[in-house]
Scaffold this motif. Structure first.
Motif, PDB file in Angstrom:
ATOM      1  N   ILE A 155      14.140   0.715  -8.815  1.00  0.00           N
ATOM      2  CA  ILE A 155      14.093   1.035  -7.391  1.00  0.00           C
ATOM      3  C   ILE A 155      15.452   1.602  -6.985  1.00  0.00           C
ATOM      4  N   SER A 156      15.427   2.733  -6.290  1.00  0.00           N
ATOM      5  CA  SER A 156      16.666   3.379  -5.852  1.00  0.00           C
ATOM      6  C   SER A 156      16.547   3.781  -4.394  1.00  0.00           C
ATOM      7  N   GLN A 157      17.702   3.928  -3.777  1.00  0.00           N
ATOM      8  CA  GLN A 157      17.757   4.456  -2.422  1.00  0.00           C
ATOM      9  C   GLN A 157      18.843   5.515  -2.385  1.00  0.00           C
ATOM     10  N   GLY A 158      18.520   6.667  -1.810  1.00  0.00           N
ATOM     11  CA  GLY A 158      19.513   7.716  -1.641  1.00  0.00           C
ATOM     12  C   GLY A 158      20.437   7.396  -0.488  1.00  0.00           C
ATOM     13  N   ASP A 159      21.564   8.085  -0.450  1.00  0.00           N
ATOM     14  CA  ASP A 159      22.460   7.851   0.683  1.00  0.00           C
ATOM     15  C   ASP A 159      21.921   8.570   1.908  1.00  0.00           C
ATOM     16  N   ASP A 160      22.454   8.218   3.039  1.00  0.00           N
ATOM     17  CA  ASP A 160      22.077   8.867   4.287  1.00  0.00           C
ATOM     18  C   ASP A 160      23.359   9.190   5.052  1.00  0.00           C
ATOM     19  N   SER A 161      23.241   9.495   6.309  1.00  0.00           N
ATOM     20  CA  SER A 161      24.417   9.922   7.070  1.00  0.00           C
ATOM     21  C   SER A 161      25.434   8.814   7.306  1.00  0.00           C
ATOM     22  N   THR A 162      25.042   7.545   7.168  1.00  0.00           N
ATOM     23  CA  THR A 162      25.975   6.457   7.462  1.00  0.00           C
ATOM     24  C   THR A 162      26.174   5.464   6.318  1.00  0.00           C
ATOM     25  N   TYR A 163      25.277   5.462   5.336  1.00  0.00           N
ATOM     26  CA  TYR A 163      25.384   4.518   4.219  1.00  0.00           C
ATOM     27  C   TYR A 163      25.394   5.249   2.884  1.00  0.00           C
ATOM     28  N   ALA A 164      26.275   4.812   1.997  1.00  0.00           N
ATOM     29  CA  ALA A 164      26.303   5.344   0.636  1.00  0.00           C
ATOM     30  C   ALA A 164      25.132   4.754  -0.150  1.00  0.00           C
ATOM     31  N   ALA A 165      24.681   5.474  -1.162  1.00  0.00           N
ATOM     32  CA  ALA A 165      23.574   4.983  -1.994  1.00  0.00           C
ATOM     33  C   ALA A 165      24.004   3.706  -2.719  1.00  0.00           C
ATOM     34  N   PRO A 166      23.199   2.640  -2.621  1.00  0.00           N
ATOM     35  CA  PRO A 166      23.530   1.398  -3.331  1.00  0.00           C
ATOM     36  C   PRO A 166      23.138   1.499  -4.800  1.00  0.00           C
ATOM     37  N   ASP A 167      23.579   0.533  -5.586  1.00  0.00           N
ATOM     38  CA  ASP A 167      23.157   0.463  -6.984  1.00  0.00           C
ATOM     39  C   ASP A 167      21.653   0.236  -7.040  1.00  0.00           C
ATOM     40  N   SER A 168      21.018   0.811  -8.052  1.00  0.00           N
ATOM     41  CA  SER A 168      19.575   0.627  -8.254  1.00  0.00           C
ATOM     42  C   SER A 168      19.276  -0.817  -8.645  1.00  0.00           C
ATOM     43  N   LYS A 169      18.047  -1.233  -8.397  1.00  0.00           N
ATOM     44  CA  LYS A 169      17.563  -2.565  -8.794  1.00  0.00           C
ATOM     45  C   LYS A 169      16.368  -2.383  -9.722  1.00  0.00           C
ATOM     46  N   THR A 170      16.121  -3.383 -10.562  1.00  0.00           N
ATOM     47  CA  THR A 170      14.978  -3.298 -11.471  1.00  0.00           C
ATOM     48  C   THR A 170      14.067  -4.506 -11.330  1.00  0.00           C
ATOM     49  N   VAL A 171      12.800  -4.264 -11.623  1.00  0.00           N
ATOM     50  CA  VAL A 171      11.782  -5.308 -11.643  1.00  0.00           C
ATOM     51  C   VAL A 171      11.069  -5.185 -12.984  1.00  0.00           C
ATOM     52  N   THR A 172      10.948  -6.291 -13.702  1.00  0.00           N
ATOM     53  CA  THR A 172      10.230  -6.310 -14.974  1.00  0.00           C
ATOM     54  C   THR A 172       8.792  -6.715 -14.707  1.00  0.00           C
ATOM     55  N   VAL A 173       7.853  -5.910 -15.200  1.00  0.00           N
ATOM     56  CA  VAL A 173       6.439  -6.139 -14.938  1.00  0.00           C
ATOM     57  C   VAL A 173       5.686  -6.250 -16.253  1.00  0.00           C
ATOM     58  N   THR A 174       4.814  -7.252 -16.330  1.00  0.00           N
ATOM     59  CA  THR A 174       3.912  -7.416 -17.476  1.00  0.00           C
ATOM     60  C   THR A 174       2.502  -7.134 -16.996  1.00  0.00           C
ATOM     61  N   VAL A 175       1.796  -6.283 -17.724  1.00  0.00           N
ATOM     62  CA  VAL A 175       0.409  -5.977 -17.387  1.00  0.00           C
ATOM     63  C   VAL A 175      -0.483  -6.747 -18.351  1.00  0.00           C
ATOM     64  N   ASN A 176      -1.394  -7.557 -17.782  1.00  0.00           N
ATOM     65  CA  ASN A 176      -2.305  -8.376 -18.581  1.00  0.00           C
ATOM     66  C   ASN A 176      -3.709  -7.777 -18.514  1.00  0.00           C
ATOM     67  N   ALA A 177      -4.347  -7.632 -19.662  1.00  0.00           N
ATOM     68  CA  ALA A 177      -5.725  -7.138 -19.693  1.00  0.00           C
ATOM     69  C   ALA A 177      -6.658  -8.313 -19.430  1.00  0.00           C
ATOM     70  N   TYR A 178      -7.721  -8.060 -18.677  1.00  0.00           N
ATOM     71  CA  TYR A 178      -8.705  -9.101 -18.444  1.00  0.00           C
ATOM     72  C   TYR A 178     -10.024  -8.444 -18.087  1.00  0.00           C
ATOM     73  N   LEU A 179     -11.096  -9.215 -18.197  1.00  0.00           N
ATOM     74  CA  LEU A 179     -12.432  -8.734 -17.888  1.00  0.00           C
ATOM     75  C   LEU A 179     -12.865  -9.411 -16.596  1.00  0.00           C
TER      76      LEU A 179
END
Length: 175
Positions: free
Chosen positions: A140-164
């Protein structure tokens, strides 16, 4: 006659905080120089002021002409927080989490492996959709704007489980 050799310059930094601010000045004596122009401002950016010698004061060139210089308000540090840092999503299903960010820079999300999970952003909501059993890291990222500098990106780890998925309809009406 008093000769002024140095045009005042901004002393230190001014950082956006949402309120009107003005800089401190090096080599500025209110008894010798009059200041005009953008003496105070609110938003991040560059501003112009003028200094004019007063009374018996002159620049070293002998004039009392107005001379200009600039000062700046720096962008504030951006911030980015997520309501989740890991999670799971079922195959062919989706899961969401929210982003809290300073400013209004563009939010974006990228999946490290779209064969397992895709991702989209709407407003401050991130939707992760399972594609196949496996794992992916969502950045996840955010670009800078007129008043705030772009912050460091964040990550989320996702596991996808198969099911019926099996569904049954049960009629509980009494006859």
């Amino acid at each position: 006659t008093i000769r002024i050799s140095t045009l005042p310059s901004q002393n230190g930094t001014v950082t956006y905080n949402g309120t009107e601010q003005e800089p401190a000045w090096n080599d500025y004596d209110t008894m010798k120089l009059e200041i005009d122009g953008d003496k105070a401002a609110t938003n991040a950016g560059t501003y112009t002021v003028g200094f004019t010698p007063q009374g018996n004061c002159v620049w070293t060139d002998g004039t009392q002409d107005r001379k200009t210089t600039t000062w700046t308000i720096d962008k504030a540090a951006g911030s980015l927080a997520l309501s989740a840092n890991s999670g799971s999503v079922a195959y062919a299903d989706s899961n969401t989490f929210t982003i809290t960010a300073a400013g209004d820079g563009t939010l974006s999300a990228v999946s490290s492996n779209t064969s397992f999970a895709t991702v989209s952003v709407s407003g401050n909501t991130v939707t992760i959709s399972g594609v196949a059993e496996g794992a992916a890291t969502i950045t996840i990222s955010q670009g800078d704007d007129s008043t705030y500098a772009a912050p460091d990106s964040k990550t989320v780890t996702v596991t996808v489980n198969a099911y019926l998925v099996m569904t049954a309809k049960i009629d509980l009406t009494n006859d």
